[in-house]
Design an enzyme around this catalytic site. Structure first.
Site, mmCIF file in Angstrom:
data_model
loop_
_atom_site.group_PDB
_atom_site.id
_atom_site.type_symbol
_atom_site.label_atom_id
_atom_site.label_comp_id
_atom_site.label_asym_id
_atom_site.label_seq_id
_atom_site.Cartn_x
_atom_site.Cartn_y
_atom_site.Cartn_z
ATOM 1 N N ASP A 23 -52.828 83.918 -6.629
ATOM 2 C CA ASP A 23 -52.114 83.479 -5.314
ATOM 3 C C ASP A 23 -50.647 84.513 -5.551
ATOM 4 O O ASP A 23 -49.999 84.357 -6.297
ATOM 5 C CB ASP A 23 -51.757 81.838 -5.607
ATOM 6 C CG ASP A 23 -50.782 81.487 -4.650
ATOM 7 O OD1 ASP A 23 -50.314 82.342 -3.911
ATOM 8 O OD2 ASP A 23 -50.592 80.438 -4.453
ATOM 9 N N ILE A 24 -50.633 85.198 -4.559
ATOM 10 C CA ILE A 24 -49.639 86.433 -4.469
ATOM 11 C C ILE A 24 -47.948 85.490 -4.472
ATOM 12 O O ILE A 24 -47.447 86.091 -4.465
ATOM 13 C CB ILE A 24 -49.833 87.248 -3.386
ATOM 14 C CG1 ILE A 24 -48.945 88.660 -3.582
ATOM 15 C CG2 ILE A 24 -49.605 86.706 -1.956
ATOM 16 C CD1 ILE A 24 -49.368 89.676 -2.846
ATOM 17 N N GLY A 45 -53.729 82.333 6.536
ATOM 18 C CA GLY A 45 -53.859 83.032 5.224
ATOM 19 C C GLY A 45 -52.576 83.283 4.479
ATOM 20 O O GLY A 45 -51.819 82.589 4.357
ATOM 21 N N VAL A 46 -52.660 84.550 4.110
ATOM 22 C CA VAL A 46 -51.662 85.012 3.159
ATOM 23 C C VAL A 46 -50.197 84.695 3.799
ATOM 24 O O VAL A 46 -49.269 84.562 3.076
ATOM 25 C CB VAL A 46 -52.041 86.318 2.311
ATOM 26 C CG1 VAL A 46 -51.773 87.474 3.275
ATOM 27 C CG2 VAL A 46 -50.894 86.291 1.422
ATOM 28 N N ASP A 47 -50.176 85.158 5.055
ATOM 29 C CA ASP A 47 -49.061 85.092 5.737
ATOM 30 C C ASP A 47 -48.392 83.645 5.775
ATOM 31 O O ASP A 47 -47.353 83.525 5.421
ATOM 32 C CB ASP A 47 -49.158 85.645 7.253
ATOM 33 C CG ASP A 47 -48.048 85.852 7.875
ATOM 34 O OD1 ASP A 47 -46.843 85.609 7.717
ATOM 35 O OD2 ASP A 47 -47.986 86.412 9.234
ATOM 36 N N THR A 131 -58.576 91.990 5.206
ATOM 37 C CA THR A 131 -59.837 91.589 5.095
ATOM 38 C C THR A 131 -60.072 90.183 5.306
ATOM 39 O O THR A 131 -61.243 89.731 5.119
ATOM 40 C CB THR A 131 -60.027 91.794 3.445
ATOM 41 O OG1 THR A 131 -59.490 90.998 2.657
ATOM 42 C CG2 THR A 131 -59.992 93.119 3.007
ATOM 43 N N GLY A 132 -59.157 89.445 5.974
ATOM 44 C CA GLY A 132 -59.362 88.203 6.121
ATOM 45 C C GLY A 132 -59.650 87.988 7.628
ATOM 46 O O GLY A 132 -60.632 88.152 8.110
ATOM 47 N N VAL A 133 -58.693 87.280 8.173
ATOM 48 C CA VAL A 133 -58.704 87.165 9.833
ATOM 49 C C VAL A 133 -59.000 88.318 10.455
ATOM 50 O O VAL A 133 -59.581 88.426 11.441
ATOM 51 C CB VAL A 133 -57.533 86.429 9.982
ATOM 52 C CG1 VAL A 133 -57.565 86.411 11.832
ATOM 53 C CG2 VAL A 133 -57.205 84.951 9.598
ATOM 54 N N TYR A 134 -58.537 89.512 9.811
ATOM 55 C CA TYR A 134 -58.474 90.699 10.569
ATOM 56 C C TYR A 134 -60.155 91.550 10.408
ATOM 57 O O TYR A 134 -60.122 92.618 10.786
ATOM 58 C CB TYR A 134 -57.423 91.671 10.444
ATOM 59 C CG TYR A 134 -56.259 91.316 11.079
ATOM 60 C CD1 TYR A 134 -56.012 90.300 11.910
ATOM 61 C CD2 TYR A 134 -54.889 92.216 10.953
ATOM 62 C CE1 TYR A 134 -54.946 89.944 12.539
ATOM 63 C CE2 TYR A 134 -53.843 91.813 11.463
ATOM 64 C CZ TYR A 134 -53.934 90.739 12.397
ATOM 65 O OH TYR A 134 -52.567 90.103 13.054
#
Ligand code: ADP
Length: 183
Positions: A23-24, A45-47, A131-134
């Site tokens: 987890d970043i 996501g990560v955002d 690589t997720g939602v995009y």
């Protein structure tokens, strides 16, 4: 490679390229990179994870900055995160590959690295941008990410560590496979 803790480190020139599964938001590098959107408005996501873990001050700074074009990067403080800074970059939405996506993805990584160098940071952690939602195809995205990082370490000696923090096992495995093709 250790089978328990998923990690792969390779020396590139004077620096270290590191792949980890994790987890970043927990990283202790000088900066972590956010896969943001062009309005810097936060999202899934990560955002979302970075804003949630870092607290509201990061979004305050993003609002003042106003936005970030695709392929560019901006920097804020890290708020409550262990990382001192968050570099917000905007990867391309994948629409088949014929709309400059590869150049834009490479630019997102490169502009983030240049910003880290300009701020004299020594370590930076990236997620798998786009690589997720995009929807960027994972192996192609991993190749671009890793090639950009390897080339940067080869050409610059100021950054001591570039780390990719891959959230799930499948993404980590693809990054390992693509890195082995490059080095
Ligand atoms: P994008 O919109 O650029 O595709 P996403 O956040 O949807 O960005 O996905 C990018 C990658 O980040 C995906 O591989 C996703 O699994 C991963 N991710 C999500 N949360 C985290 C996290 N806390 N740490 C690291 N990676 C994460």
């Amino acid at each position: 490679m250790n089978e328990e803790v998923k990690i792969m480190d390779v020396k590139v020139n004077k620096g270290m390229l590191s792949l980890v599964q994790g987890d970043i938001t927990r990283e202790e590098t000088d900066a972590i990179v956010n896969a943001a959107n062009s309005r810097l408005a936060g999202g899934a996501g990560v955002d979302g994870a970075i804003h949630q873990a870092g607290g509201p001050s990061i979004m305050e700074e993003c609002r003042k900055i106003g936005g970030c074009p695709t392929g560019q990067a901006v920097i804020t403080s890290g708020g409550a995160l262990k990382a001192k800074y968050v570099i917000h970059t905007v990867g391309p939405i994948y629409r088949g590959g014929g709309r400059g996506e590869a150049n834009l993805l490479q630019s997102a990584y490169l502009e983030s690295l240049k910003l880290a160098s300009a701020r004299k940071l020594k370590s930076i952690a990236f997620p798998a941008i786009s690589t997720g939602v995009y929807s960027y195809p994972l192996a192609e995205a991993a190749h671009i990410a890793l090639k950009t990082a390897v080339d940067y370490l080869g050409e610059h000696e100021d950054i001591e560590m570039i780390r990719f923090v891959l959230f799930d096992r499948g993404t980590f495995d693809v990054f390992v496979k693509e890195l082995r093709k490059i080095i």
